[in-house]
Design an enzyme around this catalytic site. Structure first.
Site, PDB file in Angstrom:
ATOM      1  CE  LYS A  11       6.408  -2.196  -1.063  1.00  0.00           C
ATOM      2  NZ  LYS A  11       5.314  -3.088  -1.489  1.00  0.00           N
ATOM      3  N   PRO A  95      14.660  -9.145  -3.481  1.00  0.00           N
ATOM      4  CG  PRO A  95      13.343 -10.848  -2.577  1.00  0.00           C
ATOM      5  CD  PRO A  95      14.053  -9.587  -2.218  1.00  0.00           C
ATOM      6  CB  VAL A  96      14.416  -8.830  -9.324  1.00  0.00           C
ATOM      7  CG1 VAL A  96      13.931  -8.115 -10.573  1.00  0.00           C
ATOM      8  CG2 VAL A  96      15.833  -8.371  -8.961  1.00  0.00           C
ATOM      9  CB  ALA A  97       9.615  -8.801 -10.502  1.00  0.00           C
ATOM     10  CG  MET A 100       9.491  -7.965  -1.085  1.00  0.00           C
ATOM     11  SD  MET A 100      10.565  -9.139  -0.268  1.00  0.00           S
ATOM     12  CE  MET A 100      10.654  -8.421   1.374  1.00  0.00           C
ATOM     13  CB  ALA A 101       9.540  -1.295  -2.668  1.00  0.00           C
ATOM     14  N   GLY A 102      12.195  -3.230  -4.416  1.00  0.00           N
ATOM     15  CA  GLY A 102      13.644  -3.193  -4.622  1.00  0.00           C
ATOM     16  C   GLY A 102      14.067  -2.060  -5.548  1.00  0.00           C
ATOM     17  N   GLY A 103      13.371  -1.894  -6.658  1.00  0.00           N
ATOM     18  CA  GLY A 103      13.697  -0.811  -7.596  1.00  0.00           C
ATOM     19  C   GLY A 103      13.506   0.548  -6.931  1.00  0.00           C
ATOM     20  CB  SER A 104      10.856   1.834  -4.680  1.00  0.00           C
ATOM     21  OG  SER A 104       9.831   1.594  -5.613  1.00  0.00           O
ATOM     22  CG  ASP A 137       5.952   1.076  -3.423  1.00  0.00           C
ATOM     23  OD1 ASP A 137       4.943   1.534  -2.846  1.00  0.00           O
ATOM     24  OD2 ASP A 137       5.964  -0.014  -4.012  1.00  0.00           O
TER      25      ASP A 137
HETATM   26  O1  C5P Z   1       4.227   4.330  -8.908  1.00  0.00           O
HETATM   27  P1  C5P Z   1       4.840   3.209  -9.666  1.00  0.00           P
HETATM   28  O2  C5P Z   1       5.566   3.709 -10.898  1.00  0.00           O
HETATM   29  O3  C5P Z   1       5.690   2.331  -8.833  1.00  0.00           O
HETATM   30  O4  C5P Z   1       3.671   2.318 -10.172  1.00  0.00           O
HETATM   31  C1  C5P Z   1       3.839   1.292 -11.130  1.00  0.00           C
HETATM   32  C2  C5P Z   1       2.492   0.907 -11.694  1.00  0.00           C
HETATM   33  O5  C5P Z   1       1.695   0.312 -10.671  1.00  0.00           O
HETATM   34  C3  C5P Z   1       1.661   2.076 -12.193  1.00  0.00           C
HETATM   35  O6  C5P Z   1       1.965   2.368 -13.532  1.00  0.00           O
HETATM   36  C4  C5P Z   1       0.252   1.564 -12.030  1.00  0.00           C
HETATM   37  O7  C5P Z   1      -0.065   0.682 -13.072  1.00  0.00           O
HETATM   38  C5  C5P Z   1       0.345   0.710 -10.767  1.00  0.00           C
HETATM   39  N1  C5P Z   1      -0.056   1.440  -9.543  1.00  0.00           N
HETATM   40  C6  C5P Z   1      -1.378   1.763  -9.350  1.00  0.00           C
HETATM   41  N2  C5P Z   1      -1.764   2.409  -8.205  1.00  0.00           N
HETATM   42  C7  C5P Z   1      -0.861   2.722  -7.259  1.00  0.00           C
HETATM   43  C8  C5P Z   1       0.501   2.390  -7.422  1.00  0.00           C
HETATM   44  C9  C5P Z   1       0.875   1.743  -8.589  1.00  0.00           C
HETATM   45  O8  C5P Z   1      -2.230   1.486 -10.206  1.00  0.00           O
HETATM   46  N3  C5P Z   1      -1.277   3.339  -6.143  1.00  0.00           N
END
Ligand code: C5P
Length: 296
Positions: A11, A95-97, A100-104, A137
């Site tokens: 994404k 791409p990793v990190a 682009m929400a690859g892990g998601s 995500d």
């Molecule tokens: O939801 P997710 O596990 O992908 O989020 C990873 C980290 O990103 C969270 O631990 C938080 O530090 C940050 N985050 C945030 N606010 C969001 C989404 C993510 O602070 N709306």
């Protein structure tokens, strides 16, 4: 069942407006997600235990219980009260990190693939609720298309778009950590209040005026990402005026350039030649969310 193949998309956020951290530590968002046609694949085959492997990009990522794919599988086991096994092979192209929400995408694909493989019969709505437990995500990766995201990003409303978008993605070999970027955002924005509105952008997305859309690309995490990685500023400076607009992907470190689909091929080639140190590729959105491609 012997085999299931599911693909899930990367994404970009056309806008990522961020408010002050909530009590649970998450930040309230007003965002516009667009799925683009770069897909990770998840293939499931029989195994007595639950295990995963990774090929393509990110072969140095952990394949233990810390991987979101394993967490998605464990969540389904817990919810269904089963202890089925599976081998989950992930082929990564996102791409990793890179923001682009690859892990998601991998987690969303795993939910859909194991729901089919283990014949659990959860509905899309139930899978969405599981996805939200796994990460902000993950629900969008399941849904795809284009959506308005609120709360921490998991509350979604579909958006209709009047045109397809071309994207040139500039992926950086060195990614950025999402929690670190949000922490930097807090440091830089002690007076942050509610997330700003994306209403104007959403209005223009319904039409076919690409330049107006390009002018309304906003990412409130961009300054924080640039503070952590000042060298990224060079790319934004160099790309000023190219295409319809440029934006950091999510929390970075990939950069996305919006352009007319007719010019996508040529623009990608030009940018690739200009920045050989980056991994440059093209994408088109909106693309489908996690979808079943094969089962037998
Ligand atoms: O939801 P997710 O596990 O992908 O989020 C990873 C980290 O990103 C969270 O631990 C938080 O530090 C940050 N985050 C945030 N606010 C969001 C989404 C993510 O602070 N709306």
């Amino acid at each position: 069942m012997q085999y299931v193949l599911v693909s899930a998309p990367a994404k970009v956020n056309l806008a990522l407006r961020v408010g002050a951290a909530r009590e649970d530590g998450f930040h309230p968002l007003d965002t516009v997600f667009e799925a683009v046609d770069i897909f990770d694949d998840v293939e499931v085959t029989p195994s007595d235990s639950l295990e995963m492997s990774i090929s393509g990009l990110g072969t140095d990522l952990p394949t233990d219980e810390t991987n979101l794919v394993m967490q998605a599988a464990r969540l389904l086991q817990r919810e269904s009260g089963t202890n089925y096994g599976a081998h989950i092979a992930v082929t990564k192209r996102i791409p990793v990190a890179g923001g682009m929400a690859g892990g998601s995408a991998d987690a969303a694909a795993t939910l859909l693939a194991l729901n089919t493989f283990w014949e659990l019969s959860y509905t899309r709505e139930q899978l969405h609720a599981f996805a939200a437990q796994l990460g902000s995500d993950v629900p969008f990766a399941l849904r795809g298309g284009m959506a308005h995201g609120t709360s921490r990003g998991e509350v979604l409303e579909d958006l209709r778009t009047g045109m397809m978008h071309g994207w040139v993605i500039l992926a950086n070999p060195e990614g950025l950590s999402t929690p670190n970027v949000f922490a930097k955002f807090d440091e830089l924005n002690p007076e942050a209040g509610e997330a700003a509105s994306t209403a104007e952008l959403r209005y223009y997305l319904g039409g076919d005026d690409l330049l107006s859309v390009g002018n309304l690309l906003r990412n409130d995490l961009q300054a924080a990402a640039l503070a952590l990685r000042p060298e990224l500023k060079y790319y934004f400076d160099e790309l000023g005026g190219v295409g319809a607009g440029v934006i950091l992907c999510g929390s970075g470190a990939s950069i996305a350039l919006l352009c007319d689909i007719e010019q996508l091929h040529e623009t990608t080639a030009d940018i690739r030649a200009a920045f050989p140190e980056l991994h440059v590729f093209s994408a088109i959105g909106p693309a489908a969310g996690a979808h079943l491609r094969q089962q037998f």
